[in-house]
Write an enzyme that holds these catalytic residues in place. Sequence first.
Site, PDB file in Angstrom:
ATOM      1  N   VAL A  50      -0.959  -4.945   8.356  1.00  0.00           N
ATOM      2  CA  VAL A  50      -1.375  -5.762   7.201  1.00  0.00           C
ATOM      3  C   VAL A  50      -0.562  -7.052   7.077  1.00  0.00           C
ATOM      4  O   VAL A  50      -1.018  -8.030   6.480  1.00  0.00           O
ATOM      5  CB  VAL A  50      -1.334  -4.926   5.893  1.00  0.00           C
ATOM      6  CG1 VAL A  50       0.096  -4.617   5.471  1.00  0.00           C
ATOM      7  CG2 VAL A  50      -2.077  -5.619   4.773  1.00  0.00           C
ATOM      8  N   GLY A  51       0.670  -7.029   7.637  1.00  0.00           N
ATOM      9  CA  GLY A  51       1.496  -8.246   7.590  1.00  0.00           C
ATOM     10  C   GLY A  51       2.865  -8.037   6.957  1.00  0.00           C
ATOM     11  O   GLY A  51       3.510  -9.000   6.539  1.00  0.00           O
ATOM     12  N   LYS A  52       3.334  -6.798   6.925  1.00  0.00           N
ATOM     13  CA  LYS A  52       4.620  -6.501   6.279  1.00  0.00           C
ATOM     14  C   LYS A  52       5.779  -7.223   6.962  1.00  0.00           C
ATOM     15  O   LYS A  52       6.575  -7.882   6.301  1.00  0.00           O
ATOM     16  CB  LYS A  52       4.896  -4.983   6.269  1.00  0.00           C
ATOM     17  CG  LYS A  52       3.869  -4.171   5.523  1.00  0.00           C
ATOM     18  CD  LYS A  52       4.147  -2.694   5.601  1.00  0.00           C
ATOM     19  CE  LYS A  52       4.097  -2.156   6.999  1.00  0.00           C
ATOM     20  NZ  LYS A  52       2.779  -2.257   7.664  1.00  0.00           N
ATOM     21  N   SER A  53       5.866  -7.065   8.287  1.00  0.00           N
ATOM     22  CA  SER A  53       7.026  -7.682   8.946  1.00  0.00           C
ATOM     23  C   SER A  53       6.925  -9.210   8.903  1.00  0.00           C
ATOM     24  O   SER A  53       7.951  -9.887   8.820  1.00  0.00           O
ATOM     25  CB  SER A  53       7.222  -7.155  10.371  1.00  0.00           C
ATOM     26  OG  SER A  53       6.027  -7.150  11.062  1.00  0.00           O
ATOM     27  N   TYR A  92       1.524  12.049  20.483  1.00  0.00           N
ATOM     28  CA  TYR A  92       0.165  11.587  20.775  1.00  0.00           C
ATOM     29  C   TYR A  92      -0.588  12.591  21.655  1.00  0.00           C
ATOM     30  O   TYR A  92      -1.805  12.688  21.585  1.00  0.00           O
ATOM     31  CB  TYR A  92       0.176  10.185  21.392  1.00  0.00           C
ATOM     32  CG  TYR A  92       0.395   9.114  20.338  1.00  0.00           C
ATOM     33  CD1 TYR A  92      -0.436   9.049  19.219  1.00  0.00           C
ATOM     34  CD2 TYR A  92       1.435   8.208  20.426  1.00  0.00           C
ATOM     35  CE1 TYR A  92      -0.237   8.096  18.229  1.00  0.00           C
ATOM     36  CE2 TYR A  92       1.634   7.248  19.428  1.00  0.00           C
ATOM     37  CZ  TYR A  92       0.794   7.196  18.344  1.00  0.00           C
ATOM     38  OH  TYR A  92       0.989   6.268  17.362  1.00  0.00           O
ATOM     39  N   GLN A 114       8.065  13.345  12.298  1.00  0.00           N
ATOM     40  CA  GLN A 114       8.321  12.894  10.925  1.00  0.00           C
ATOM     41  C   GLN A 114       9.787  13.051  10.530  1.00  0.00           C
ATOM     42  O   GLN A 114      10.309  12.239   9.770  1.00  0.00           O
ATOM     43  CB  GLN A 114       7.406  13.634   9.933  1.00  0.00           C
ATOM     44  CG  GLN A 114       5.960  13.177  10.007  1.00  0.00           C
ATOM     45  CD  GLN A 114       5.812  11.670   9.772  1.00  0.00           C
ATOM     46  OE1 GLN A 114       6.505  11.072   8.972  1.00  0.00           O
ATOM     47  NE2 GLN A 114       4.906  11.043  10.509  1.00  0.00           N
ATOM     48  N   ASP A 151      10.903  -3.778   5.405  1.00  0.00           N
ATOM     49  CA  ASP A 151       9.572  -3.486   5.936  1.00  0.00           C
ATOM     50  C   ASP A 151       9.369  -1.965   5.872  1.00  0.00           C
ATOM     51  O   ASP A 151       9.889  -1.242   6.706  1.00  0.00           O
ATOM     52  CB  ASP A 151       9.541  -3.999   7.385  1.00  0.00           C
ATOM     53  CG  ASP A 151       8.239  -3.713   8.100  1.00  0.00           C
ATOM     54  OD1 ASP A 151       7.414  -2.934   7.602  1.00  0.00           O
ATOM     55  OD2 ASP A 151       8.061  -4.274   9.192  1.00  0.00           O
ATOM     56  N   ARG A 152       8.681  -1.492   4.889  1.00  0.00           N
ATOM     57  CA  ARG A 152       8.404  -0.073   4.601  1.00  0.00           C
ATOM     58  C   ARG A 152       9.629   0.695   4.113  1.00  0.00           C
ATOM     59  O   ARG A 152      10.720   0.570   4.641  1.00  0.00           O
ATOM     60  CB  ARG A 152       7.849   0.666   5.818  1.00  0.00           C
ATOM     61  CG  ARG A 152       6.366   0.549   5.909  1.00  0.00           C
ATOM     62  CD  ARG A 152       5.726   1.807   6.477  1.00  0.00           C
ATOM     63  NE  ARG A 152       4.301   1.566   6.589  1.00  0.00           N
ATOM     64  CZ  ARG A 152       3.632   1.489   7.737  1.00  0.00           C
ATOM     65  NH1 ARG A 152       4.235   1.719   8.868  1.00  0.00           N
ATOM     66  NH2 ARG A 152       2.354   1.229   7.733  1.00  0.00           N
ATOM     67  N   GLU A 183      -1.947   0.767  19.888  1.00  0.00           N
ATOM     68  CA  GLU A 183      -2.740   0.655  18.648  1.00  0.00           C
ATOM     69  C   GLU A 183      -4.222   0.402  18.896  1.00  0.00           C
ATOM     70  O   GLU A 183      -5.003   0.365  17.961  1.00  0.00           O
ATOM     71  CB  GLU A 183      -2.183  -0.474  17.783  1.00  0.00           C
ATOM     72  CG  GLU A 183      -0.786  -0.188  17.269  1.00  0.00           C
ATOM     73  CD  GLU A 183      -0.227  -1.323  16.419  1.00  0.00           C
ATOM     74  OE1 GLU A 183       0.749  -1.081  15.722  1.00  0.00           O
ATOM     75  OE2 GLU A 183      -0.766  -2.446  16.480  1.00  0.00           O
TER      76      GLU A 183
END
Length: 217
Positions: free
Chosen positions: A16-19, A48, A59, A83-84, A150
């Site tokens: 979304v653009g956080k960093s 994965y 986690q 960032d988060r 991604e």
Amino acid sequence: MRNGRYYVTVAGNIGVGKSTLVGILAEEFNWQPYYELVADHPYLDDYYRDRERWGFHSQIWFLTQRYQQHLEIADTPISVCQDRSIYEDYEVFVKGLLEQRILSHRDFRTYRQLFLALVQSIAPPTLLIHLYASVPTLIRRINERDRPAERAIPPAYLEHLNRRYDEWLRRFELCPVLRIETDDLDFAHDAAARREVVELIAQTLGLRGMVQERFVP
Ligand SMILES: Nc1ncnc2c1ncn2[C@@H]1O[C@H](COP(=O)(O)OP(=O)(O)OP(=O)(O)O)[C@@H](O)[C@H]1O
């Protein structure tokens, strides 16, 4: 503001653009940036391949990294932007894994106990910025960035994360939340949009005069 410094955390979906925003805030206000650590994740490939088997381990690794970052933030003498935060690990991703049945109830309860114990010692942010974008915009940004891992993210997963963010932030009361809709606000490439977003955040924090001064040509 706590002890004369700001602790601003930026929350939001993948890509979304956080960093980008954390970089902008660090530059504009001379704050210390803290980015997400994803390199060297020792469980990621296994995860994965087999999510049920490795979801919990993965986690716990994220939680440990994030907690260490929160300790560093607490020790930083100047204002910081992050960032988060640790809250998203639990509220968005871990609860999401439970919902998708990737995590068992037993593992979820164990994680929650550890999470609740850890967050007790963490000072809440001064402000949480929720960056929002619709799924088509997120896909465009993720493609633009083009990270191999991604490419296969399904749109339904991004939609699910958007829902989890909304559900969580409706209940979030640890600090004020500033939601910024970014579908039509390209602060990554457009100087006017960048100024607009910086001004909005400065106003929200009561830094308005300082920012206006910076804009004098
Ligand atoms: N407001 C915006 N408008 C248009 N493009 C943007 C905007 N913000 C960021 N971008 C572009 O979108 C891509 C993703 O941005 P960024 O890496 O900052 O996202 P992120 O939220 O930190 O992602 P992740 O959490 O997955 O690392 C980059 O190519 C960036 O230039």
